[in-house]
Write a protein that holds these residues in place. Sequence first.
Motif, PDB file in Angstrom:
ATOM      1  N   ALA A  50       0.817  -1.211   0.000  1.00  0.00           N
ATOM      2  CA  ALA A  50       0.000   0.000   0.000  1.00  0.00           C
ATOM      3  C   ALA A  50       0.852   1.263   0.000  1.00  0.00           C
ATOM      4  CB  ALA A  50      -0.923  -0.004   1.224  1.00  0.00           C
ATOM      5  N   ASP A  51       2.046   1.167   0.597  1.00  0.00           N
ATOM      6  CA  ASP A  51       2.901   2.351   0.687  1.00  0.00           C
ATOM      7  C   ASP A  51       4.058   2.324  -0.297  1.00  0.00           C
ATOM      8  OD1 ASP A  51       1.427   3.619   2.687  1.00  0.00           O
ATOM      9  OD2 ASP A  51       2.393   2.440   4.261  1.00  0.00           O
ATOM     10  N   ASN A  52       4.379   1.156  -0.835  1.00  0.00           N
ATOM     11  CA  ASN A  52       5.410   1.042  -1.858  1.00  0.00           C
ATOM     12  C   ASN A  52       4.945   0.021  -2.891  1.00  0.00           C
ATOM     13  OD1 ASN A  52       7.616   0.738  -3.492  1.00  0.00           O
ATOM     14  ND2 ASN A  52       9.056   0.208  -1.865  1.00  0.00           N
ATOM     15  N   PRO A  53       4.523   0.467  -4.054  1.00  0.00           N
ATOM     16  CA  PRO A  53       4.028  -0.454  -5.081  1.00  0.00           C
ATOM     17  C   PRO A  53       5.053  -1.504  -5.507  1.00  0.00           C
ATOM     18  CG  PRO A  53       3.491   1.817  -5.641  1.00  0.00           C
ATOM     19  CD  PRO A  53       4.427   1.879  -4.478  1.00  0.00           C
ATOM     20  N   LEU A  54       6.351  -1.244  -5.228  1.00  0.00           N
ATOM     21  CA  LEU A  54       7.378  -2.217  -5.565  1.00  0.00           C
ATOM     22  C   LEU A  54       7.504  -3.310  -4.507  1.00  0.00           C
ATOM     23  CD1 LEU A  54      10.153   0.193  -6.907  1.00  0.00           C
ATOM     24  CD2 LEU A  54       8.452  -1.094  -8.213  1.00  0.00           C
TER      25      LEU A  54
ATOM     26  N   ALA B   2      10.249   1.771   3.425  1.00  0.00           N
ATOM     27  CA  ALA B   2       9.319   2.737   2.871  1.00  0.00           C
ATOM     28  C   ALA B   2       8.907   3.644   4.023  1.00  0.00           C
ATOM     29  CB  ALA B   2       8.101   2.058   2.257  1.00  0.00           C
ATOM     30  N   LEU B   3       8.887   4.938   3.773  1.00  0.00           N
ATOM     31  CA  LEU B   3       8.590   5.914   4.821  1.00  0.00           C
ATOM     32  C   LEU B   3       7.333   6.690   4.458  1.00  0.00           C
ATOM     33  CD1 LEU B   3       9.797   7.353   7.452  1.00  0.00           C
ATOM     34  CD2 LEU B   3      10.616   9.098   5.843  1.00  0.00           C
ATOM     35  N   VAL B   4       6.432   6.807   5.423  1.00  0.00           N
ATOM     36  CA  VAL B   4       5.239   7.627   5.251  1.00  0.00           C
ATOM     37  C   VAL B   4       5.402   8.847   6.157  1.00  0.00           C
ATOM     38  CG1 VAL B   4       2.733   7.736   5.375  1.00  0.00           C
ATOM     39  CG2 VAL B   4       3.863   5.566   4.810  1.00  0.00           C
ATOM     40  N   THR B   5       5.411  10.027   5.567  1.00  0.00           N
ATOM     41  CA  THR B   5       5.613  11.249   6.339  1.00  0.00           C
ATOM     42  C   THR B   5       4.309  11.690   7.005  1.00  0.00           C
ATOM     43  OG1 THR B   5       5.134  12.713   4.474  1.00  0.00           O
ATOM     44  CG2 THR B   5       7.400  11.940   4.714  1.00  0.00           C
TER      45      THR B   5
ATOM     46  N   ARG C  42       4.494   9.258   0.588  1.00  0.00           N
ATOM     47  CA  ARG C  42       5.117   7.940   0.669  1.00  0.00           C
ATOM     48  C   ARG C  42       6.450   7.963  -0.065  1.00  0.00           C
ATOM     49  NH1 ARG C  42      -0.404   7.336   0.389  1.00  0.00           N
ATOM     50  NH2 ARG C  42      -1.339   5.732   1.765  1.00  0.00           N
ATOM     51  N   LEU C  43       7.527   7.745   0.678  1.00  0.00           N
ATOM     52  CA  LEU C  43       8.880   7.773   0.114  1.00  0.00           C
ATOM     53  C   LEU C  43       9.425   6.355   0.059  1.00  0.00           C
ATOM     54  CD1 LEU C  43      10.346  10.841   2.032  1.00  0.00           C
ATOM     55  CD2 LEU C  43       9.118  10.805  -0.153  1.00  0.00           C
ATOM     56  N   ILE C  44       9.996   5.979  -1.095  1.00  0.00           N
ATOM     57  CA  ILE C  44      10.525   4.632  -1.266  1.00  0.00           C
ATOM     58  C   ILE C  44      12.003   4.700  -1.622  1.00  0.00           C
ATOM     59  CG2 ILE C  44       8.274   3.750  -1.970  1.00  0.00           C
ATOM     60  CD1 ILE C  44       9.303   3.709  -4.861  1.00  0.00           C
TER      61      ILE C  44
ATOM     62  N   VAL D 199      16.412   7.745  -1.381  1.00  0.00           N
ATOM     63  CA  VAL D 199      15.467   8.859  -1.323  1.00  0.00           C
ATOM     64  C   VAL D 199      15.154   9.213   0.131  1.00  0.00           C
ATOM     65  CG1 VAL D 199      13.127   9.610  -1.899  1.00  0.00           C
ATOM     66  CG2 VAL D 199      14.455   8.269  -3.550  1.00  0.00           C
ATOM     67  N   ILE D 200      14.900   8.200   0.941  1.00  0.00           N
ATOM     68  CA  ILE D 200      14.519   8.425   2.337  1.00  0.00           C
ATOM     69  C   ILE D 200      15.655   9.074   3.113  1.00  0.00           C
ATOM     70  CG2 ILE D 200      13.803   7.309   4.482  1.00  0.00           C
ATOM     71  CD1 ILE D 200      12.509   5.112   2.704  1.00  0.00           C
ATOM     72  N   CYS D 201      16.866   8.577   2.934  1.00  0.00           N
ATOM     73  CA  CYS D 201      18.008   9.136   3.661  1.00  0.00           C
ATOM     74  C   CYS D 201      18.244  10.594   3.293  1.00  0.00           C
ATOM     75  CB  CYS D 201      19.262   8.318   3.371  1.00  0.00           C
ATOM     76  SG  CYS D 201      19.296   6.690   4.158  1.00  0.00           S
ATOM     77  N   GLU D 202      18.140  10.917   2.018  1.00  0.00           N
ATOM     78  CA  GLU D 202      18.361  12.310   1.621  1.00  0.00           C
ATOM     79  C   GLU D 202      17.244  13.212   2.143  1.00  0.00           C
ATOM     80  OE1 GLU D 202      19.879  14.936  -2.189  1.00  0.00           O
ATOM     81  OE2 GLU D 202      19.478  12.794  -2.433  1.00  0.00           O
ATOM     82  N   TYR D 203      16.016  12.707   2.123  1.00  0.00           N
ATOM     83  CA  TYR D 203      14.903  13.481   2.679  1.00  0.00           C
ATOM     84  C   TYR D 203      15.140  13.794   4.154  1.00  0.00           C
ATOM     85  CZ  TYR D 203      10.416  14.236   4.975  1.00  0.00           C
ATOM     86  OH  TYR D 203       9.408  14.735   5.772  1.00  0.00           O
ATOM     87  N   LEU D 204      15.546  12.787   4.921  1.00  0.00           N
ATOM     88  CA  LEU D 204      15.760  12.987   6.359  1.00  0.00           C
ATOM     89  C   LEU D 204      16.903  13.954   6.612  1.00  0.00           C
ATOM     90  CD1 LEU D 204      15.364   9.274   7.517  1.00  0.00           C
ATOM     91  CD2 LEU D 204      13.728  11.133   7.911  1.00  0.00           C
TER      92      LEU D 204
END
Length: 220
Positions: free
Chosen positions: A47-51, A56-59, A64-66, A70-75
């Motif tokens: 539901a949060d990562n189609p792959l 997978a991170l939900v903010t 929804r970040l996969i 991507v998640i590490c750079e966002y944080l």
Amino acid sequence: MKLHWSPRSPFVRKVMIVLHETGLVDEVDLSRNVVAVQMPTPEAVLADNPLGKIPALVTEDGRRLIDSRVICEYLDLRAGTGLYPVEASARVAHLNWQALADGMTDVLLIWRTELNRETGPWQAVVDGWRVKVRAAMARLEAEAPEMERMPFGIGHVALVAALGQMDFRWPDCGWRDHFPQLAALAARLAERPSVAATAVEDDQGSDSGALTRGQLSFRA
């Protein structure tokens, strides 16, 4: 925030190290998931990562970040920690180390899955992976002195996750005997609180090296 998480996943570990480094670890609820290519994907993950992969991170706002990159750079952007250098040369070096370490981790994970096949592994493919892992470790050994000089960043995070997975899944490969500069760097990184706090844990009680013993050697 919610993180689809496993204490065995090297890519989740990358995110967890960054969460500790950014001081955001207490702002994330961990959702334990077991994900493997040969198993049905949990609906919650899909539901949060189609792959169907973790992390997978939900903010908080539902974004929804996969993918760990991507998640590490966002944080890091969110906290302004500086794990991604601003200066171009240093930034490219860290991104390249991340790509190399992540790529090696991918090979190690899919290699172990291949060993699970009922008909046995495809030997030509396994031989190719062995060559690539050896070459990646040789490159990391050669660049370990430069990594030692650099401030802690995303390249180190990815390296910790890759070597941690090698220790967990390939425990008899003896890589430290063949790559002394990399081993020394890894030992120093292991003393960092974010690294110590995210050590791989086998919460399923499996024999992590049962399939891989003898499969990977760095002897000439």
